[in-house]
Motif scaffolding. Structure first.
Motif, PDB file in Angstrom:
ATOM      1  N   ASP A   1      17.728  -7.701-104.220  1.00  0.00           N
ATOM      2  CA  ASP A   1      16.550  -6.918-104.577  1.00  0.00           C
ATOM      3  C   ASP A   1      15.463  -7.310-103.573  1.00  0.00           C
ATOM      4  O   ASP A   1      14.902  -8.397-103.640  1.00  0.00           O
ATOM      5  CB  ASP A   1      16.112  -7.228-106.014  1.00  0.00           C
ATOM      6  CG  ASP A   1      14.976  -6.334-106.490  1.00  0.00           C
ATOM      7  OD1 ASP A   1      13.973  -6.212-105.737  1.00  0.00           O
ATOM      8  OD2 ASP A   1      15.077  -5.759-107.581  1.00  0.00           O
ATOM      9  N   TRP A   2      15.175  -6.414-102.643  1.00  0.00           N
ATOM     10  CA  TRP A   2      14.304  -6.776-101.524  1.00  0.00           C
ATOM     11  C   TRP A   2      12.868  -7.064-101.960  1.00  0.00           C
ATOM     12  O   TRP A   2      12.185  -7.884-101.340  1.00  0.00           O
ATOM     13  CB  TRP A   2      14.334  -5.680-100.459  1.00  0.00           C
ATOM     14  CG  TRP A   2      15.649  -5.630 -99.749  1.00  0.00           C
ATOM     15  CD1 TRP A   2      16.656  -4.728 -99.923  1.00  0.00           C
ATOM     16  CD2 TRP A   2      16.124  -6.557 -98.762  1.00  0.00           C
ATOM     17  NE1 TRP A   2      17.731  -5.027 -99.124  1.00  0.00           N
ATOM     18  CE2 TRP A   2      17.431  -6.140 -98.389  1.00  0.00           C
ATOM     19  CE3 TRP A   2      15.576  -7.692 -98.164  1.00  0.00           C
ATOM     20  CZ2 TRP A   2      18.186  -6.822 -97.444  1.00  0.00           C
ATOM     21  CZ3 TRP A   2      16.326  -8.373 -97.223  1.00  0.00           C
ATOM     22  CH2 TRP A   2      17.615  -7.943 -96.869  1.00  0.00           C
ATOM     23  N   GLN A   3      12.419  -6.429-103.023  1.00  0.00           N
ATOM     24  CA  GLN A   3      11.084  -6.730-103.519  1.00  0.00           C
ATOM     25  C   GLN A   3      11.014  -8.159-104.043  1.00  0.00           C
ATOM     26  O   GLN A   3      10.065  -8.903-103.786  1.00  0.00           O
ATOM     27  CB  GLN A   3      10.699  -5.743-104.626  1.00  0.00           C
ATOM     28  CG  GLN A   3       9.283  -5.934-105.170  1.00  0.00           C
ATOM     29  CD  GLN A   3       8.210  -5.734-104.120  1.00  0.00           C
ATOM     30  OE1 GLN A   3       8.157  -4.677-103.481  1.00  0.00           O
ATOM     31  NE2 GLN A   3       7.362  -6.731-103.922  1.00  0.00           N
ATOM     32  N   VAL A   4      12.056  -8.564-104.771  1.00  0.00           N
ATOM     33  CA  VAL A   4      12.128  -9.943-105.258  1.00  0.00           C
ATOM     34  C   VAL A   4      12.238 -10.910-104.083  1.00  0.00           C
ATOM     35  O   VAL A   4      11.606 -11.981-104.077  1.00  0.00           O
ATOM     36  CB  VAL A   4      13.335 -10.105-106.210  1.00  0.00           C
ATOM     37  CG1 VAL A   4      13.501 -11.563-106.626  1.00  0.00           C
ATOM     38  CG2 VAL A   4      13.174  -9.221-107.436  1.00  0.00           C
ATOM     39  N   PHE A   5      13.036 -10.534-103.069  1.00  0.00           N
ATOM     40  CA  PHE A   5      13.187 -11.381-101.877  1.00  0.00           C
ATOM     41  C   PHE A   5      11.812 -11.622-101.233  1.00  0.00           C
ATOM     42  O   PHE A   5      11.462 -12.765-100.902  1.00  0.00           O
ATOM     43  CB  PHE A   5      14.125 -10.682-100.885  1.00  0.00           C
ATOM     44  CG  PHE A   5      14.713 -11.599 -99.842  1.00  0.00           C
ATOM     45  CD1 PHE A   5      13.956 -12.558 -99.192  1.00  0.00           C
ATOM     46  CD2 PHE A   5      16.057 -11.484 -99.503  1.00  0.00           C
ATOM     47  CE1 PHE A   5      14.505 -13.387 -98.230  1.00  0.00           C
ATOM     48  CE2 PHE A   5      16.619 -12.311 -98.539  1.00  0.00           C
ATOM     49  CZ  PHE A   5      15.843 -13.261 -97.898  1.00  0.00           C
ATOM     50  N   ARG A   6      11.040 -10.553-101.065  1.00  0.00           N
ATOM     51  CA  ARG A   6       9.720 -10.705-100.431  1.00  0.00           C
ATOM     52  C   ARG A   6       8.790 -11.550-101.286  1.00  0.00           C
ATOM     53  O   ARG A   6       8.030 -12.386-100.769  1.00  0.00           O
ATOM     54  CB  ARG A   6       9.102  -9.335-100.179  1.00  0.00           C
ATOM     55  CG  ARG A   6       7.765  -9.424 -99.429  1.00  0.00           C
ATOM     56  CD  ARG A   6       7.288  -8.077 -98.946  1.00  0.00           C
ATOM     57  NE  ARG A   6       6.933  -7.190-100.055  1.00  0.00           N
ATOM     58  CZ  ARG A   6       6.458  -5.945 -99.891  1.00  0.00           C
ATOM     59  NH1 ARG A   6       6.311  -5.457 -98.657  1.00  0.00           N
ATOM     60  NH2 ARG A   6       6.172  -5.205-100.926  1.00  0.00           N
ATOM     61  N   ASP A   7       8.850 -11.366-102.612  1.00  0.00           N
ATOM     62  CA  ASP A   7       7.991 -12.168-103.493  1.00  0.00           C
ATOM     63  C   ASP A   7       8.313 -13.656-103.372  1.00  0.00           C
ATOM     64  O   ASP A   7       7.400 -14.495-103.338  1.00  0.00           O
ATOM     65  CB  ASP A   7       8.182 -11.723-104.947  1.00  0.00           C
ATOM     66  CG  ASP A   7       7.644 -10.316-105.205  1.00  0.00           C
ATOM     67  OD1 ASP A   7       6.847  -9.829-104.364  1.00  0.00           O
ATOM     68  OD2 ASP A   7       8.025  -9.706-106.221  1.00  0.00           O
ATOM     69  N   GLN A   8       9.599 -13.981-103.293  1.00  0.00           N
ATOM     70  CA  GLN A   8       9.986 -15.387-103.161  1.00  0.00           C
ATOM     71  C   GLN A   8       9.597 -15.960-101.800  1.00  0.00           C
ATOM     72  O   GLN A   8       9.193 -17.120-101.700  1.00  0.00           O
ATOM     73  CB  GLN A   8      11.496 -15.540-103.382  1.00  0.00           C
ATOM     74  CG  GLN A   8      11.955 -15.207-104.794  1.00  0.00           C
ATOM     75  CD  GLN A   8      11.223 -16.015-105.850  1.00  0.00           C
ATOM     76  OE1 GLN A   8      11.122 -17.242-105.753  1.00  0.00           O
ATOM     77  NE2 GLN A   8      10.691 -15.341-106.845  1.00  0.00           N
ATOM     78  N   LEU A   9       9.710 -15.148-100.764  1.00  0.00           N
ATOM     79  CA  LEU A   9       9.255 -15.593 -99.439  1.00  0.00           C
ATOM     80  C   LEU A   9       7.762 -15.892 -99.444  1.00  0.00           C
ATOM     81  O   LEU A   9       7.306 -16.885 -98.862  1.00  0.00           O
ATOM     82  CB  LEU A   9       9.557 -14.516 -98.395  1.00  0.00           C
ATOM     83  CG  LEU A   9      10.951 -14.502 -97.752  1.00  0.00           C
ATOM     84  CD1 LEU A   9      11.041 -13.376 -96.741  1.00  0.00           C
ATOM     85  CD2 LEU A   9      11.273 -15.835 -97.088  1.00  0.00           C
ATOM     86  N   ASP A  10       6.988 -15.028-100.101  1.00  0.00           N
ATOM     87  CA  ASP A  10       5.529 -15.218-100.148  1.00  0.00           C
ATOM     88  C   ASP A  10       5.142 -16.493-100.881  1.00  0.00           C
ATOM     89  O   ASP A  10       4.080 -17.064-100.616  1.00  0.00           O
ATOM     90  CB  ASP A  10       4.868 -14.012-100.815  1.00  0.00           C
ATOM     91  CG  ASP A  10       4.967 -12.744 -99.974  1.00  0.00           C
ATOM     92  OD1 ASP A  10       5.221 -12.871 -98.755  1.00  0.00           O
ATOM     93  OD2 ASP A  10       4.820 -11.635-100.529  1.00  0.00           O
ATOM     94  N   ARG A  11       5.998 -16.941-101.815  1.00  0.00           N
ATOM     95  CA  ARG A  11       5.691 -18.142-102.604  1.00  0.00           C
ATOM     96  C   ARG A  11       6.158 -19.426-101.922  1.00  0.00           C
ATOM     97  O   ARG A  11       5.854 -20.517-102.400  1.00  0.00           O
ATOM     98  CB  ARG A  11       6.341 -18.039-103.982  1.00  0.00           C
ATOM     99  CG  ARG A  11       5.717 -16.968-104.874  1.00  0.00           C
ATOM    100  CD  ARG A  11       6.330 -17.021-106.281  1.00  0.00           C
ATOM    101  NE  ARG A  11       5.678 -16.106-107.188  1.00  0.00           N
ATOM    102  CZ  ARG A  11       6.085 -14.869-107.422  1.00  0.00           C
ATOM    103  NH1 ARG A  11       7.160 -14.410-106.788  1.00  0.00           N
ATOM    104  NH2 ARG A  11       5.441 -14.089-108.268  1.00  0.00           N
TER     105      ARG A  11
END
Length: 438
Positions: free
Chosen positions: A226-236
Protein backbone atom coordinates in the motif's frame (compact mmCIF):
# COMPACT_ATOMS: atom_id res chain seq x y z
CA UNK A 1 -6.46 -15.77 12.51
CA UNK A 2 -3.57 -15.98 14.92
CA UNK A 3 -1.92 -19.27 15.84
CA UNK A 4 -3.46 -19.23 19.31
CA UNK A 5 -6.96 -18.69 17.92
CA UNK A 6 -6.57 -21.48 15.39
CA UNK A 7 -5.36 -23.87 18.10
CA UNK A 8 -8.27 -23.04 20.40
CA UNK A 9 -10.84 -23.53 17.65
CA UNK A 10 -9.25 -26.77 16.44
CA UNK A 11 -9.23 -28.16 19.98
CA UNK A 12 -12.86 -27.14 20.57
CA UNK A 13 -13.94 -28.75 17.29
CA UNK A 14 -11.99 -31.93 17.99
CA UNK A 15 -13.65 -32.23 21.42
CA UNK A 16 -17.15 -31.62 20.05
CA UNK A 17 -17.66 -28.21 21.67
CA UNK A 18 -17.91 -26.72 18.18
CA UNK A 19 -20.07 -28.81 15.86
CA UNK A 20 -19.57 -26.83 12.64
CA UNK A 21 -16.30 -25.46 11.31
CA UNK A 22 -16.07 -23.07 8.35
CA UNK A 23 -12.63 -22.71 6.78
CA UNK A 24 -10.68 -22.30 3.58
CA UNK A 25 -9.26 -25.29 1.73
CA UNK A 26 -6.03 -24.86 3.71
CA UNK A 27 -7.71 -26.89 6.47
CA UNK A 28 -7.29 -29.95 4.26
CA UNK A 29 -3.49 -29.85 4.51
CA UNK A 30 -1.73 -31.06 7.62
CA UNK A 31 -4.56 -30.63 10.15
CA UNK A 32 -6.08 -33.76 11.64
CA UNK A 33 -9.67 -32.60 12.19
CA UNK A 34 -12.01 -35.39 11.13
CA UNK A 35 -15.67 -34.70 10.38
CA UNK A 36 -18.82 -36.72 9.74
CA UNK A 37 -19.83 -34.44 6.86
CA UNK A 38 -17.73 -32.22 4.59
CA UNK A 39 -19.39 -29.63 2.33
CA UNK A 40 -17.11 -28.11 -0.31
CA UNK A 41 -18.59 -24.82 -1.49
CA UNK A 42 -17.30 -24.51 -5.05
CA UNK A 43 -14.95 -26.61 -7.11
CA UNK A 44 -12.55 -23.83 -8.05
CA UNK A 45 -9.54 -22.23 -6.41
CA UNK A 46 -9.43 -18.86 -8.11
CA UNK A 47 -10.19 -19.47 -11.77
CA UNK A 48 -8.95 -23.06 -11.91
CA UNK A 49 -10.68 -26.25 -10.83
CA UNK A 50 -9.12 -27.97 -7.84
CA UNK A 51 -6.94 -30.92 -8.79
CA UNK A 52 -7.73 -34.57 -8.04
CA UNK A 53 -5.20 -34.68 -5.20
CA UNK A 54 -6.55 -31.57 -3.45
CA UNK A 55 -10.14 -32.78 -3.86
CA UNK A 56 -9.32 -36.14 -2.27
CA UNK A 57 -7.47 -34.38 0.52
CA UNK A 58 -10.48 -32.21 1.32
CA UNK A 59 -12.89 -35.14 1.09
CA UNK A 60 -10.56 -37.13 3.32
CA UNK A 61 -11.70 -35.17 6.38
CA UNK A 62 -14.98 -37.13 6.32
CA UNK A 63 -15.32 -40.43 8.17
CA UNK A 64 -11.72 -40.85 9.31
CA UNK A 65 -10.78 -44.35 10.39
CA UNK A 66 -10.63 -44.66 14.14
CA UNK A 67 -12.61 -41.43 14.57
CA UNK A 68 -15.95 -42.19 12.94
CA UNK A 69 -17.89 -45.14 11.52
CA UNK A 70 -18.97 -43.35 8.34
CA UNK A 71 -18.65 -40.07 6.49
CA UNK A 72 -20.02 -38.16 3.52
CA UNK A 73 -18.89 -35.33 1.29
CA UNK A 74 -20.93 -32.88 -0.78
CA UNK A 75 -19.37 -30.83 -3.57
CA UNK A 76 -21.40 -27.78 -4.61
CA UNK A 77 -20.75 -26.36 -8.09
CA UNK A 78 -22.39 -24.17 -10.72
CA UNK A 79 -24.15 -25.88 -13.60
CA UNK A 80 -21.43 -24.84 -16.07
CA UNK A 81 -18.84 -26.83 -14.06
CA UNK A 82 -20.96 -29.95 -13.63
CA UNK A 83 -19.40 -31.99 -16.45
CA UNK A 84 -15.85 -31.02 -15.47
CA UNK A 85 -16.56 -31.85 -11.82
CA UNK A 86 -17.88 -35.30 -12.77
CA UNK A 87 -14.66 -35.93 -14.69
CA UNK A 88 -12.70 -34.65 -11.69
CA UNK A 89 -14.38 -37.13 -9.36
CA UNK A 90 -13.28 -40.03 -11.59
CA UNK A 91 -9.83 -38.64 -12.42
CA UNK A 92 -6.70 -40.56 -11.53
CA UNK A 93 -4.23 -39.16 -9.02
CA UNK A 94 -1.38 -37.23 -10.68
CA UNK A 95 1.91 -39.01 -11.02
CA UNK A 96 4.64 -38.35 -8.48
CA UNK A 97 7.20 -35.89 -9.88
CA UNK A 98 10.78 -35.25 -8.77
CA UNK A 99 11.50 -31.96 -7.03
CA UNK A 100 14.90 -32.02 -8.77
CA UNK A 101 13.29 -31.29 -12.15
CA UNK A 102 14.94 -28.58 -14.28
CA UNK A 103 12.10 -26.08 -13.86
CA UNK A 104 12.45 -26.37 -10.06
CA UNK A 105 16.25 -26.13 -10.14
CA UNK A 106 16.41 -28.64 -7.30
CA UNK A 107 19.33 -30.70 -8.62
CA UNK A 108 21.65 -27.72 -8.35
CA UNK A 109 20.93 -27.38 -4.65
CA UNK A 110 21.14 -31.13 -4.08
CA UNK A 111 24.59 -31.33 -5.71
CA UNK A 112 25.88 -28.39 -3.69
CA UNK A 113 24.70 -30.00 -0.44
CA UNK A 114 26.12 -33.40 -1.40
CA UNK A 115 29.58 -31.95 -2.13
CA UNK A 116 29.63 -29.50 0.80
CA UNK A 117 28.74 -32.21 3.33
CA UNK A 118 31.38 -34.60 1.97
CA UNK A 119 28.86 -37.13 0.68
CA UNK A 120 30.48 -37.06 -2.79
CA UNK A 121 33.48 -35.38 -4.39
CA UNK A 122 34.62 -37.21 -7.51
CA UNK A 123 32.72 -37.05 -10.80
CA UNK A 124 31.86 -40.77 -10.82
CA UNK A 125 30.56 -40.54 -7.24
CA UNK A 126 28.38 -37.59 -8.27
CA UNK A 127 26.99 -39.60 -11.20
CA UNK A 128 26.24 -42.50 -8.84
CA UNK A 129 24.45 -40.05 -6.51
CA UNK A 130 22.32 -38.75 -9.39
CA UNK A 131 21.46 -42.31 -10.47
CA UNK A 132 19.85 -42.81 -7.05
CA UNK A 133 17.29 -40.03 -7.61
CA UNK A 134 13.71 -40.17 -8.84
CA UNK A 135 14.72 -37.64 -11.52
CA UNK A 136 17.04 -40.24 -13.09
CA UNK A 137 14.20 -42.76 -13.22
CA UNK A 138 11.74 -40.21 -14.64
CA UNK A 139 13.68 -38.71 -17.55
CA UNK A 140 16.02 -39.84 -20.29
CA UNK A 141 19.44 -40.71 -18.85
CA UNK A 142 21.34 -38.47 -21.28
CA UNK A 143 19.07 -35.54 -20.41
CA UNK A 144 19.64 -36.07 -16.68
CA UNK A 145 23.42 -36.17 -17.12
CA UNK A 146 23.20 -33.00 -19.21
CA UNK A 147 21.25 -31.27 -16.41
CA UNK A 148 23.85 -32.49 -13.92
CA UNK A 149 26.75 -31.11 -15.97
CA UNK A 150 25.00 -27.75 -16.37
CA UNK A 151 24.27 -27.53 -12.64
CA UNK A 152 27.90 -28.31 -11.72
CA UNK A 153 29.18 -25.68 -14.15
CA UNK A 154 26.76 -23.07 -12.77
CA UNK A 155 27.90 -23.79 -9.22
CA UNK A 156 31.53 -23.32 -10.30
CA UNK A 157 30.77 -20.10 -12.19
CA UNK A 158 28.93 -18.70 -9.16
CA UNK A 159 31.83 -19.45 -6.84
CA UNK A 160 30.00 -22.08 -4.80
CA UNK A 161 32.05 -25.08 -5.98
CA UNK A 162 35.59 -25.46 -7.26
CA UNK A 163 37.19 -28.11 -9.47
CA UNK A 164 40.45 -29.32 -7.93
CA UNK A 165 43.58 -30.48 -9.73
CA UNK A 166 42.66 -34.14 -9.14
CA UNK A 167 39.34 -33.41 -10.93
CA UNK A 168 37.33 -33.77 -7.73
CA UNK A 169 34.85 -31.14 -6.56
CA UNK A 170 34.92 -29.16 -3.33
CA UNK A 171 32.74 -26.46 -1.79
CA UNK A 172 34.13 -22.96 -1.43
CA UNK A 173 33.72 -20.97 1.78
CA UNK A 174 30.70 -19.29 0.19
CA UNK A 175 29.25 -22.65 -0.83
CA UNK A 176 29.66 -24.01 2.70
CA UNK A 177 27.97 -20.90 4.11
CA UNK A 178 25.01 -21.33 1.75
CA UNK A 179 24.53 -24.96 2.79
CA UNK A 180 25.01 -24.26 6.52
CA UNK A 181 22.36 -21.51 6.41
CA UNK A 182 19.88 -23.77 4.53
CA UNK A 183 19.45 -21.23 1.72
CA UNK A 184 19.00 -22.19 -1.90
CA UNK A 185 21.97 -21.26 -4.12
CA UNK A 186 19.99 -18.37 -5.63
CA UNK A 187 18.91 -16.99 -2.25
CA UNK A 188 22.39 -17.56 -0.83
CA UNK A 189 24.00 -15.45 -3.55
CA UNK A 190 21.41 -12.72 -3.03
CA UNK A 191 22.01 -12.73 0.74
CA UNK A 192 25.78 -12.72 0.18
CA UNK A 193 25.54 -9.61 -1.99
CA UNK A 194 23.51 -7.77 0.65
CA UNK A 195 25.79 -8.79 3.50
CA UNK A 196 28.90 -7.72 1.59
CA UNK A 197 27.39 -4.26 1.17
CA UNK A 198 26.54 -4.23 4.88
CA UNK A 199 30.19 -4.95 5.71
CA UNK A 200 31.16 -1.88 3.73
CA UNK A 201 28.61 0.46 5.30
CA UNK A 202 26.37 -0.92 8.02
CA UNK A 203 23.98 1.61 9.57
CA UNK A 204 24.70 1.01 13.25
CA UNK A 205 22.86 3.98 14.85
CA UNK A 206 19.44 2.39 14.27
CA UNK A 207 17.79 -0.95 13.61
CA UNK A 208 16.08 -0.42 10.23
CA UNK A 209 19.01 -1.86 8.27
CA UNK A 210 18.89 -5.09 10.30
CA UNK A 211 15.14 -5.53 9.89
CA UNK A 212 15.51 -5.11 6.14
CA UNK A 213 18.19 -7.81 6.06
CA UNK A 214 16.05 -10.15 8.18
CA UNK A 215 13.07 -9.91 5.80
CA UNK A 216 12.85 -13.13 3.75
CA UNK A 217 12.66 -12.54 0.03
CA UNK A 218 9.90 -15.10 -0.58
CA UNK A 219 7.67 -13.59 2.11
CA UNK A 220 8.26 -10.04 0.91
CA UNK A 221 7.53 -10.83 -2.72
CA UNK A 222 4.06 -12.11 -1.78
CA UNK A 223 3.31 -9.06 0.38
CA UNK A 224 1.29 -6.39 -1.52
CA UNK A 225 2.37 -2.77 -1.01
CA UNK A 226 0.00 0.00 0.00
CA UNK A 227 2.01 2.94 -1.30
CA UNK A 228 0.23 5.50 0.86
CA UNK A 229 1.13 3.49 3.96
CA UNK A 230 4.69 3.10 2.63
CA UNK A 231 5.05 6.89 2.29
CA UNK A 232 3.58 7.49 5.75
CA UNK A 233 6.11 5.11 7.30
CA UNK A 234 8.97 6.73 5.40
CA UNK A 235 7.89 10.15 6.68
CA UNK A 236 8.00 8.85 10.27
CA UNK A 237 11.53 7.44 9.99
CA UNK A 238 14.38 9.14 11.78
CA UNK A 239 17.53 10.09 9.91
CA UNK A 240 19.17 6.73 10.61
CA UNK A 241 16.25 4.68 9.31
CA UNK A 242 15.89 6.78 6.17
CA UNK A 243 19.62 6.53 5.50
CA UNK A 244 19.51 2.73 5.86
CA UNK A 245 16.66 2.33 3.37
CA UNK A 246 18.23 4.73 0.89
CA UNK A 247 21.44 2.74 1.12
CA UNK A 248 19.67 -0.48 0.08
CA UNK A 249 17.95 1.31 -2.81
CA UNK A 250 14.70 2.89 -1.56
CA UNK A 251 14.09 6.33 -3.06
CA UNK A 252 11.40 8.53 -1.41
CA UNK A 253 10.79 10.26 -4.74
CA UNK A 254 9.87 6.96 -6.37
CA UNK A 255 7.45 6.17 -3.52
CA UNK A 256 5.75 9.57 -4.02
CA UNK A 257 5.42 8.82 -7.72
CA UNK A 258 3.77 5.46 -7.00
CA UNK A 259 1.32 7.11 -4.58
CA UNK A 260 0.31 9.76 -7.10
CA UNK A 261 0.11 7.47 -10.12
CA UNK A 262 -1.55 4.49 -8.43
CA UNK A 263 0.71 2.18 -10.43
CA UNK A 264 2.09 -1.17 -9.27
CA UNK A 265 5.56 -2.66 -9.39
CA UNK A 266 6.57 -4.59 -12.48
CA UNK A 267 8.80 -7.65 -12.55
CA UNK A 268 9.39 -8.57 -16.18
CA UNK A 269 12.99 -7.42 -16.66
CA UNK A 270 15.92 -8.18 -14.30
CA UNK A 271 16.13 -4.51 -13.28
CA UNK A 272 12.40 -4.38 -12.52
CA UNK A 273 12.62 -7.59 -10.51
CA UNK A 274 15.54 -6.22 -8.49
CA UNK A 275 13.61 -3.00 -7.82
CA UNK A 276 10.53 -4.96 -6.74
CA UNK A 277 12.63 -6.98 -4.30
CA UNK A 278 14.00 -3.86 -2.66
CA UNK A 279 10.67 -2.10 -2.15
CA UNK A 280 8.73 -5.18 -1.07
CA UNK A 281 11.41 -6.11 1.46
CA UNK A 282 11.48 -2.56 2.80
CA UNK A 283 7.69 -2.50 3.18
CA UNK A 284 7.73 -5.83 5.00
CA UNK A 285 10.64 -4.65 7.16
CA UNK A 286 8.38 -1.94 8.59
CA UNK A 287 6.11 -4.68 9.92
CA UNK A 288 9.05 -6.53 11.50
CA UNK A 289 10.23 -3.32 13.12
CA UNK A 290 6.81 -2.76 14.68
CA UNK A 291 6.71 -6.34 15.98
CA UNK A 292 10.07 -5.91 17.70
CA UNK A 293 8.99 -2.57 19.17
CA UNK A 294 6.07 -4.19 21.02
CA UNK A 295 3.32 -2.82 18.78
CA UNK A 296 0.23 -5.06 19.26
CA UNK A 297 -0.52 -7.54 16.49
CA UNK A 298 -3.96 -6.05 15.82
CA UNK A 299 -2.49 -2.56 15.45
CA UNK A 300 0.09 -3.74 12.91
CA UNK A 301 -2.55 -5.61 10.93
CA UNK A 302 -4.75 -2.52 10.80
CA UNK A 303 -1.86 -0.21 9.94
CA UNK A 304 -0.72 -2.28 6.95
CA UNK A 305 -4.20 -3.60 6.03
CA UNK A 306 -3.03 -7.20 6.49
CA UNK A 307 -4.68 -10.09 8.39
CA UNK A 308 -3.32 -10.66 11.90
CA UNK A 309 -2.50 -14.25 11.06
CA UNK A 310 -0.35 -13.11 8.14
CA UNK A 311 1.64 -10.79 10.41
CA UNK A 312 2.18 -13.60 12.88
CA UNK A 313 3.23 -15.98 10.09
CA UNK A 314 5.69 -13.36 8.87
CA UNK A 315 7.28 -13.20 12.31
CA UNK A 316 7.57 -17.00 12.52
CA UNK A 317 9.14 -17.34 9.06
CA UNK A 318 11.56 -14.53 9.73
CA UNK A 319 12.95 -16.36 12.77
CA UNK A 320 14.28 -19.14 10.56
CA UNK A 321 15.55 -16.75 7.93
CA UNK A 322 17.32 -14.62 10.55
CA UNK A 323 18.94 -17.72 12.05
CA UNK A 324 20.17 -18.62 8.57
CA UNK A 325 21.64 -15.14 8.11
CA UNK A 326 23.55 -15.43 11.40
CA UNK A 327 24.83 -18.90 10.51
CA UNK A 328 25.87 -17.59 7.08
CA UNK A 329 27.96 -14.81 8.67
CA UNK A 330 29.57 -17.23 11.09
CA UNK A 331 30.62 -19.59 8.28
CA UNK A 332 32.01 -16.64 6.30
CA UNK A 333 34.06 -15.65 9.39
CA UNK A 334 32.24 -12.32 9.73
CA UNK A 335 32.12 -12.59 13.51
CA UNK A 336 31.31 -8.98 14.39
CA UNK A 337 28.42 -8.77 11.94
CA UNK A 338 27.12 -12.13 13.19
CA UNK A 339 27.16 -10.86 16.80
CA UNK A 340 25.18 -7.72 15.94
CA UNK A 341 22.62 -9.66 13.92
CA UNK A 342 22.30 -12.36 16.58
CA UNK A 343 21.31 -9.76 19.19
CA UNK A 344 18.65 -8.36 16.88
CA UNK A 345 17.43 -11.89 16.11
CA UNK A 346 16.68 -12.37 19.81
CA UNK A 347 14.64 -9.17 19.77
CA UNK A 348 12.74 -10.30 16.71
CA UNK A 349 11.96 -13.68 18.28
CA UNK A 350 10.82 -12.13 21.55
CA UNK A 351 8.89 -9.32 19.86
CA UNK A 352 10.29 -6.91 22.41
CA UNK A 353 12.96 -4.30 23.04
CA UNK A 354 16.33 -5.23 24.49
CA UNK A 355 15.37 -4.65 28.15
CA UNK A 356 12.70 -7.38 27.98
CA UNK A 357 14.75 -10.16 26.37
CA UNK A 358 15.41 -11.96 29.66
CA UNK A 359 11.77 -11.91 30.77
CA UNK A 360 10.52 -12.97 27.34
CA UNK A 361 12.38 -16.29 27.73
CA UNK A 362 9.63 -17.52 30.07
CA UNK A 363 7.21 -19.84 28.28
CA UNK A 364 4.08 -18.01 27.03
CA UNK A 365 5.35 -14.61 28.24
CA UNK A 366 5.26 -12.25 25.28
CA UNK A 367 6.13 -8.60 24.97
CA UNK A 368 2.98 -7.08 26.50
CA UNK A 369 3.12 -9.30 29.58
CA UNK A 370 6.86 -8.86 29.98
CA UNK A 371 6.48 -5.08 29.81
CA UNK A 372 3.68 -5.09 32.42
CA UNK A 373 5.73 -7.30 34.74
CA UNK A 374 8.73 -5.00 34.41
CA UNK A 375 6.69 -1.85 34.98
CA UNK A 376 5.26 -3.42 38.14
CA UNK A 377 8.60 -4.16 39.74
CA UNK A 378 9.58 -7.55 38.30
CA UNK A 379 12.81 -6.57 36.55
CA UNK A 380 14.14 -10.04 35.77
CA UNK A 381 13.77 -13.79 36.13
CA UNK A 382 15.01 -13.82 39.72
CA UNK A 383 12.43 -11.34 40.98
CA UNK A 384 9.70 -13.19 39.07
CA UNK A 385 10.74 -16.57 40.50
CA UNK A 386 10.78 -15.24 44.07
CA UNK A 387 7.39 -13.52 43.77
CA UNK A 388 4.24 -14.64 45.53
CA UNK A 389 2.01 -16.07 42.80
CA UNK A 390 -0.96 -14.11 44.15
CA UNK A 391 0.94 -10.88 43.44
CA UNK A 392 1.11 -11.77 39.75
CA UNK A 393 -2.63 -12.22 39.28
CA UNK A 394 -3.54 -8.48 39.11
CA UNK A 395 -0.76 -7.92 36.57
CA UNK A 396 -1.98 -10.76 34.38
CA UNK A 397 -5.48 -9.30 34.68
CA UNK A 398 -4.16 -6.10 33.10
CA UNK A 399 -2.64 -8.23 30.36
CA UNK A 400 -6.05 -9.70 29.53
CA UNK A 401 -7.46 -6.24 28.86
CA UNK A 402 -4.85 -5.43 26.22
CA UNK A 403 -4.12 -8.84 24.74
CA UNK A 404 -5.59 -10.73 21.83
CA UNK A 405 -5.75 -14.09 23.61
CA UNK A 406 -8.00 -14.71 26.61
CA UNK A 407 -6.24 -17.77 27.96
CA UNK A 408 -2.76 -17.33 29.32
CA UNK A 409 -0.45 -19.66 31.18
CA UNK A 410 2.82 -19.13 33.01
CA UNK A 411 4.73 -22.33 33.67
CA UNK A 412 7.85 -23.26 35.57
CA UNK A 413 10.32 -20.45 36.21
CA UNK A 414 13.90 -21.73 35.65
CA UNK A 415 15.77 -22.49 38.87
CA UNK A 416 12.79 -22.27 41.23
CA UNK A 417 10.31 -24.80 42.65
CA UNK A 418 7.39 -22.41 42.81
CA UNK A 419 5.11 -22.67 39.85
CA UNK A 420 1.87 -21.18 38.64
CA UNK A 421 0.27 -24.13 36.92
CA UNK A 422 -2.57 -22.31 35.21
CA UNK A 423 -4.28 -18.95 35.20
CA UNK A 424 -7.39 -18.50 33.12
CA UNK A 425 -8.74 -15.03 32.51
CA UNK A 426 -12.15 -14.47 31.00
CA UNK A 427 -12.27 -11.15 29.23
CA UNK A 428 -16.02 -10.57 29.38
CA UNK A 429 -16.88 -10.90 33.06
CA UNK A 430 -13.30 -10.81 34.37
CA UNK A 431 -13.85 -14.01 36.35
CA UNK A 432 -10.69 -15.74 37.37
CA UNK A 433 -9.83 -19.30 38.12
CA UNK A 434 -6.43 -19.59 39.71
CA UNK A 435 -4.73 -22.82 40.68
CA UNK A 436 -1.60 -22.34 42.71
CA UNK A 437 0.87 -25.18 43.09
CA UNK A 438 3.86 -25.17 45.42
Amino acid sequence: MTTEERELIAQAYDQGVLRVLVATCSLAAGVNLPARRVIINGARMGRELVGPAMLRQMCGRAGRKGKDSSGETYLICVKADLEAVCDLLDADMPAIASCLAPEKRGLKRALLEAVATGLVSGFEAIKEYVRCTLLFLSLDKKLVYSIMDSALQELINEGLLLLKDDESYGATLLGQAVVASAFSPEDGLYVHEGLKRALEAFVMDGDMHVFYMFTPLQVAMSNPIDWQVFRDQLDRLDESGLRALQYVGVQPGFVNTMVQSGASLKGTTPDQLKQARVYRRAYTAFQLRDLSNEVPLATIAQRYKTPRGSIQTLAQQCHGFAAGIVKFCQRMNWGMLAAVLDHMRDRLEAGARADLLEMAQVTFVKSWTARLLRENGFKGLRSLAEANPKDLVPILMMRSVKGDVNTYAVRSIPGRHRKISFIQLKQNDREMQVELEE
